[in-house]
Design an enzyme around this catalytic site. Structure first.
Site, PDB file in Angstrom:
ATOM      1  N   GLY A   5       1.168  -4.679  -8.109  1.00  0.00           N
ATOM      2  CA  GLY A   5       1.056  -4.474  -7.069  1.00  0.00           C
ATOM      3  C   GLY A   5       1.749  -5.365  -6.507  1.00  0.00           C
ATOM      4  N   TYR A   6       2.768  -5.099  -5.399  1.00  0.00           N
ATOM      5  CA  TYR A   6       3.989  -6.402  -4.392  1.00  0.00           C
ATOM      6  C   TYR A   6       4.209  -6.451  -3.290  1.00  0.00           C
ATOM      7  CZ  TYR A   6       7.562  -2.589  -5.634  1.00  0.00           C
ATOM      8  OH  TYR A   6       7.526  -1.315  -5.459  1.00  0.00           O
ATOM      9  N   GLY A   7       3.470  -5.569  -2.261  1.00  0.00           N
ATOM     10  CA  GLY A   7       3.615  -5.109  -1.621  1.00  0.00           C
ATOM     11  C   GLY A   7       1.732  -5.256  -0.630  1.00  0.00           C
ATOM     12  N   SER A   8       1.288  -4.330  -0.144  1.00  0.00           N
ATOM     13  CA  SER A   8       0.155  -3.736   0.274  1.00  0.00           C
ATOM     14  C   SER A   8      -0.832  -3.858  -0.817  1.00  0.00           C
ATOM     15  CB  SER A   8       0.106  -2.892   1.369  1.00  0.00           C
ATOM     16  OG  SER A   8       0.345  -1.252   0.252  1.00  0.00           O
ATOM     17  N   GLU A  83       1.896   6.310  -1.712  1.00  0.00           N
ATOM     18  CA  GLU A  83       3.327   5.747  -1.750  1.00  0.00           C
ATOM     19  C   GLU A  83       4.742   6.484  -2.248  1.00  0.00           C
ATOM     20  OE1 GLU A  83       3.343   2.186  -1.010  1.00  0.00           O
ATOM     21  OE2 GLU A  83       1.331   2.240  -1.087  1.00  0.00           O
TER      22      GLU A  83
HETATM   23  C1  BEZ Z   1       2.665  -2.322  -4.132  1.00  0.00           C
HETATM   24  O1  BEZ Z   1       2.255  -3.602  -4.063  1.00  0.00           O
HETATM   25  O2  BEZ Z   1       2.400  -2.586  -2.540  1.00  0.00           O
HETATM   26  C2  BEZ Z   1       3.148  -1.222  -3.344  1.00  0.00           C
HETATM   27  C3  BEZ Z   1       4.897  -1.037  -3.310  1.00  0.00           C
HETATM   28  C4  BEZ Z   1       5.023   0.003  -3.140  1.00  0.00           C
HETATM   29  C5  BEZ Z   1       4.653   1.205  -4.118  1.00  0.00           C
HETATM   30  C6  BEZ Z   1       3.738   1.296  -4.264  1.00  0.00           C
HETATM   31  C7  BEZ Z   1       3.102  -0.075  -4.542  1.00  0.00           C
END
Ligand code: BEZ
Length: 183
Positions: A5-8, A83
């Protein structure tokens, strides 16, 4: 089975996991270049969320989750749905921090050729866009500020996220944002 994970996902994974660690993905950088018509914005007024861009020598620190095969099967379909707007699944290798273990993982990346890709804009334009956007999953600035908070709490310096978070906080405080390009 690992998911990166790199966002939410770093602050709101929404699935059960066996272990989770900060992790580094080499060869990519995180950017708020993806339109969000379904979570932090609407079809008529998409928000701005993260994707990863390939960049030789670059890296992105996020959070790696190890899932049981059962949880992977149970949670991955909803996650892929959550996503889906422009994102596709990729297999990568991560470095777990701080022990340096290398593990295979799955990530979602929205490439520059997807229909929701927004690409770069000035720091001011991106900050205002994020400040003004909201969607079914909540405010776009909440998404940004929670990510920035998680990175800060883990000692991760991400100049792009940090500059946007500062700019959005200035807008919230009623101050003008410095003009200039986002790092
Ligand atoms: C996430 O890491 O939150 C994420 C970002 C983009 C797409 C899927 C997950």
């Amino acid at each position: 089975m690992w998911i990166f994970g790199y966002g939410s996902l770093v602050w709101r994974p929404g699935f059960a996991f066996l272990e989770a660690h900060p992790a580094r993905l080499d060869g990519f950088v995180r950017r708020f270049y993806q339109g969000s018509p379904d979570h932090r914005g609407t079809e008529a007024s998409p928000g701005r969320v993260v994707t990863l861009l390939r960049e030789p020598g670059g890296s992105c620190v996020g959070r790696a989750f190890r899932l049981s095969p059962e949880e992977h099967a149970r949670s991955f379909a909803p996650l892929a749905h959550r996503e889906q707007a422009g994102y596709a699944r990729h297999a990568v290798e991560l470095t777990l921090l701080p022990d340096g273990r290398r593990v295979p993982a799955e990530i979602f990346v929205a490439g520059p050729d997807n229909p929701h890709f927004l690409g770069p804009a000035s720091l001011d334009a991106m900050a205002r866009h994020i400040f003004d956007s909201t969607g079914p999953s909540g405010r776009n600035d909440h998404y940004l500020l929670e990510l920035a908070r998680w990175l800060e709490a883990h000692g991760v310096h991400d100049p792009h996220v940090g500059a946007l978070a500062d700019a959005v906080s200035s807008l919230a405080a009623g101050r003008d944002v410095d003009q200039g390009d986002a790092p």
